[in-house]
Scaffold this motif. Structure first.
Motif, PDB file in Angstrom:
ATOM      1  N   VAL A 171      -5.597 -22.466  43.315  1.00 47.82           N
ATOM      2  CA  VAL A 171      -4.883 -23.658  42.859  1.00 47.82           C
ATOM      3  C   VAL A 171      -3.395 -23.326  42.812  1.00 47.82           C
ATOM      4  O   VAL A 171      -2.981 -22.402  42.111  1.00 47.82           O
ATOM      5  N   VAL A 172      -2.613 -24.073  43.587  1.00 45.57           N
ATOM      6  CA  VAL A 172      -1.165 -23.876  43.611  1.00 45.57           C
ATOM      7  C   VAL A 172      -0.528 -24.837  42.610  1.00 45.57           C
ATOM      8  O   VAL A 172      -0.675 -26.053  42.723  1.00 45.57           O
ATOM      9  N   PHE A 173       0.177 -24.290  41.631  1.00 44.96           N
ATOM     10  CA  PHE A 173       0.827 -25.081  40.591  1.00 44.96           C
ATOM     11  C   PHE A 173       2.228 -25.487  41.039  1.00 44.96           C
ATOM     12  O   PHE A 173       2.941 -24.699  41.662  1.00 44.96           O
ATOM     13  N   SER A 174       2.610 -26.695  40.685  1.00 45.37           N
ATOM     14  CA  SER A 174       3.961 -27.159  40.960  1.00 45.37           C
ATOM     15  C   SER A 174       4.897 -26.704  39.844  1.00 45.37           C
ATOM     16  O   SER A 174       4.639 -26.958  38.666  1.00 45.37           O
ATOM     17  N   SER A 175       5.983 -26.057  40.213  1.00 45.74           N
ATOM     18  CA  SER A 175       6.962 -25.614  39.217  1.00 45.74           C
ATOM     19  C   SER A 175       7.749 -26.787  38.650  1.00 45.74           C
ATOM     20  O   SER A 175       8.545 -26.618  37.724  1.00 45.74           O
ATOM     21  N   GLU A 176       7.505 -27.975  39.189  1.00 43.32           N
ATOM     22  CA  GLU A 176       8.159 -29.182  38.691  1.00 43.32           C
ATOM     23  C   GLU A 176       7.596 -29.586  37.331  1.00 43.32           C
ATOM     24  O   GLU A 176       8.284 -30.191  36.514  1.00 43.32           O
ATOM     25  N   PHE A 177       6.318 -29.235  37.091  1.00 44.02           N
ATOM     26  CA  PHE A 177       5.643 -29.639  35.867  1.00 44.02           C
ATOM     27  C   PHE A 177       5.575 -28.487  34.872  1.00 44.02           C
ATOM     28  O   PHE A 177       5.701 -27.316  35.228  1.00 44.02           O
ATOM     29  N   GLU A 178       5.312 -28.834  33.620  1.00 49.43           N
ATOM     30  CA  GLU A 178       5.289 -27.844  32.547  1.00 49.43           C
ATOM     31  C   GLU A 178       4.255 -26.733  32.766  1.00 49.43           C
ATOM     32  O   GLU A 178       4.567 -25.553  32.530  1.00 49.43           O
ATOM     33  N   PRO A 179       3.015 -27.038  33.216  1.00 51.55           N
ATOM     34  CA  PRO A 179       2.057 -25.948  33.442  1.00 51.55           C
ATOM     35  C   PRO A 179       2.571 -24.923  34.452  1.00 51.55           C
ATOM     36  O   PRO A 179       2.367 -23.716  34.275  1.00 51.55           O
ATOM     37  N   GLY A 180       3.239 -25.390  35.503  1.00 53.91           N
ATOM     38  CA  GLY A 180       3.789 -24.475  36.497  1.00 53.91           C
ATOM     39  C   GLY A 180       4.893 -23.610  35.921  1.00 53.91           C
ATOM     40  O   GLY A 180       5.004 -22.418  36.236  1.00 53.91           O
ATOM     41  N   LYS A 181       5.701 -24.194  35.053  1.00 51.83           N
ATOM     42  CA  LYS A 181       6.772 -23.428  34.407  1.00 51.83           C
ATOM     43  C   LYS A 181       6.187 -22.361  33.491  1.00 51.83           C
ATOM     44  O   LYS A 181       6.690 -21.232  33.431  1.00 51.83           O
ATOM     45  N   ARG A 182       5.120 -22.724  32.782  1.00 56.53           N
ATOM     46  CA  ARG A 182       4.469 -21.750  31.903  1.00 56.53           C
ATOM     47  C   ARG A 182       3.816 -20.629  32.712  1.00 56.53           C
ATOM     48  O   ARG A 182       3.846 -19.462  32.315  1.00 56.53           O
ATOM     49  N   LEU A 183       3.244 -20.988  33.857  1.00 59.70           N
ATOM     50  CA  LEU A 183       2.642 -19.972  34.721  1.00 59.70           C
ATOM     51  C   LEU A 183       3.713 -19.029  35.259  1.00 59.70           C
ATOM     52  O   LEU A 183       3.499 -17.811  35.339  1.00 59.70           O
ATOM     53  N   ASN A 184       4.872 -19.561  35.595  1.00 52.11           N
ATOM     54  CA  ASN A 184       5.978 -18.712  36.049  1.00 52.11           C
ATOM     55  C   ASN A 184       6.384 -17.721  34.963  1.00 52.11           C
ATOM     56  O   ASN A 184       6.804 -16.598  35.250  1.00 52.11           O
ATOM     57  N   GLY A 185       6.237 -18.143  33.712  1.00 48.52           N
ATOM     58  CA  GLY A 185       6.543 -17.255  32.600  1.00 48.52           C
ATOM     59  C   GLY A 185       5.568 -16.095  32.488  1.00 48.52           C
ATOM     60  O   GLY A 185       5.851 -15.090  31.822  1.00 48.52           O
ATOM     61  N   LEU A 186       4.416 -16.223  33.161  1.00 48.31           N
ATOM     62  CA  LEU A 186       3.411 -15.155  33.180  1.00 48.31           C
ATOM     63  C   LEU A 186       3.468 -14.363  34.483  1.00 48.31           C
ATOM     64  O   LEU A 186       2.535 -13.624  34.805  1.00 48.31           O
ATOM     65  N   GLY A 187       4.555 -14.548  35.218  1.00 50.87           N
ATOM     66  CA  GLY A 187       4.700 -13.827  36.477  1.00 50.87           C
ATOM     67  C   GLY A 187       4.387 -14.672  37.698  1.00 50.87           C
ATOM     68  O   GLY A 187       4.445 -14.192  38.831  1.00 50.87           O
ATOM     69  N   GLY A 188       4.010 -15.933  37.470  1.00 49.20           N
ATOM     70  CA  GLY A 188       3.767 -16.843  38.585  1.00 49.20           C
ATOM     71  C   GLY A 188       2.390 -16.736  39.205  1.00 49.20           C
ATOM     72  O   GLY A 188       2.054 -17.489  40.119  1.00 49.20           O
ATOM     73  N   ILE A 189       1.577 -15.804  38.717  1.00 50.86           N
ATOM     74  CA  ILE A 189       0.241 -15.635  39.292  1.00 50.86           C
ATOM     75  C   ILE A 189      -0.717 -15.140  38.212  1.00 50.86           C
ATOM     76  O   ILE A 189      -0.369 -14.292  37.385  1.00 50.86           O
ATOM     77  N   ALA A 190      -1.919 -15.712  38.194  1.00 52.14           N
ATOM     78  CA  ALA A 190      -2.928 -15.348  37.201  1.00 52.14           C
ATOM     79  C   ALA A 190      -4.295 -15.697  37.775  1.00 52.14           C
ATOM     80  O   ALA A 190      -4.398 -16.304  38.846  1.00 52.14           O
ATOM     81  N   ALA A 191      -5.340 -15.319  37.067  1.00 47.07           N
ATOM     82  CA  ALA A 191      -6.682 -15.604  37.571  1.00 47.07           C
ATOM     83  C   ALA A 191      -7.672 -15.769  36.435  1.00 47.07           C
ATOM     84  O   ALA A 191      -7.608 -15.057  35.429  1.00 47.07           O
ATOM     85  N   LEU A 192      -8.563 -16.735  36.608  1.00 44.15           N
ATOM     86  CA  LEU A 192      -9.737 -16.874  35.749  1.00 44.15           C
ATOM     87  C   LEU A 192     -10.852 -16.083  36.423  1.00 44.15           C
ATOM     88  O   LEU A 192     -11.047 -16.196  37.639  1.00 44.15           O
ATOM     89  N   LEU A 193     -11.566 -15.289  35.648  1.00 48.19           N
ATOM     90  CA  LEU A 193     -12.517 -14.333  36.213  1.00 48.19           C
ATOM     91  C   LEU A 193     -13.974 -14.743  36.024  1.00 48.19           C
ATOM     92  O   LEU A 193     -14.314 -15.474  35.098  1.00 48.19           O
ATOM     93  N   ARG A 194     -14.808 -14.237  36.922  1.00 44.92           N
ATOM     94  CA  ARG A 194     -16.249 -14.440  36.795  1.00 44.92           C
ATOM     95  C   ARG A 194     -16.819 -13.567  35.680  1.00 44.92           C
ATOM     96  O   ARG A 194     -17.795 -13.930  35.032  1.00 44.92           O
ATOM     97  N   PHE A 195     -16.217 -12.412  35.505  1.00 49.74           N
ATOM     98  CA  PHE A 195     -16.655 -11.478  34.469  1.00 49.74           C
ATOM     99  C   PHE A 195     -15.457 -10.652  34.024  1.00 49.74           C
ATOM    100  O   PHE A 195     -14.465 -10.525  34.748  1.00 49.74           O
TER     101      PHE A 195
END
Length: 211
Positions: A184-208
């Motif tokens: 899922v590519v987040f738009s930096s235009e919106f608040e969730p994308g800005k918050r993700l950028n604050g975490l380094g711009g990349i993250a993952a939800l894991l299976r385990f």
């Protein structure tokens, strides 16, 4: 192009206000066809458009009979019905607005889930930051990769820059897909994308959870 999936005709809007059950029959028939079409096409959202108040009445009916489907629907005022009304919806930018709303809703939901998992210190199934995501990828643990468009554009100046940076981020995306993960590519235009950028711009939800 435009595909007409079904067509149902029931007199005029005034004719459906007589209380003879015609409106209810029309709404039930429309809802049944709408459900089938929504599922068969894997549509993301529904726009209920038309002149007058029948569209609003149907939307109320939809919320009563199928509240989950109603959450994916919006109404739009137009002056015509049929193909002319559909073209008017497009010209008004209703599809673009709805697409943006749906994208934002999805991004908010995913980021909330990410933060919830991160907050679980011992049992959290989430990672963030480039190296942590790479490590999770080695284990085949990534269920959903979250990456900002800003991170993707910046890849050419990272990892040594230029082609090398772009190739490495593209390789990571391919590995996620080959491992049956979602991206899922987040738009930096919106608040969730800005918050993700604050975490380094990349993250993952894991299976385990991984150590």
């Amino acid at each position: 192009g435009v595909d007409e999936l079904f067509s149902i005709r029931y007199g005029s809007g005034k004719g459906m206000d007589k209380g003879d059950g015609t409106k209810t029959d029309f709404f039930y028939a429309t809802l049944n066809q709408l459900k089938n079409s929504f599922l068969s096409t894997s549509a993301a959202a529904i726009i209920i458009a038309g002149p007058g108040f029948v569209k609003n009445d149907f939307f109320s009916f939809l919320k009563e009979k199928d509240s989950e489907l109603a959450k994916r629907a919006r109404t739009e005022q137009v002056s015509s019905v049929g193909t002319a009304g559909f073209i008017e919806v497009l010209k008004r930018g209703a599809v673009e607005r709805l697409t943006k709303e749906e994208r934002l809703t999805k991004e908010v939901r995913l980021l909330d889930k990410l933060m919830e998992e991160i907050s679980k210190e011992k049992d959290g199934k989430a990672v963030y930051g480039k190296e942590e995501v790479r490590n999770a990828l080695r284990y085949g643990a990534i269920e959903t990769l979250l990456v900002s468009d800003e991170k993707l554009m910046a890849s050419e100046t990272e990892e040594g820059g230029g082609e090398k940076g772009r190739e490495q981020i593209e390789s990571m995306l391919r590995d996620v897909e080959s491992g049956r993960g979602k991206i899922v590519v987040f738009s930096s235009e919106f608040e969730p994308g800005k918050r993700l950028n604050g975490l380094g711009g990349i993250a993952a939800l894991l299976r385990f959870k991984i150590e």
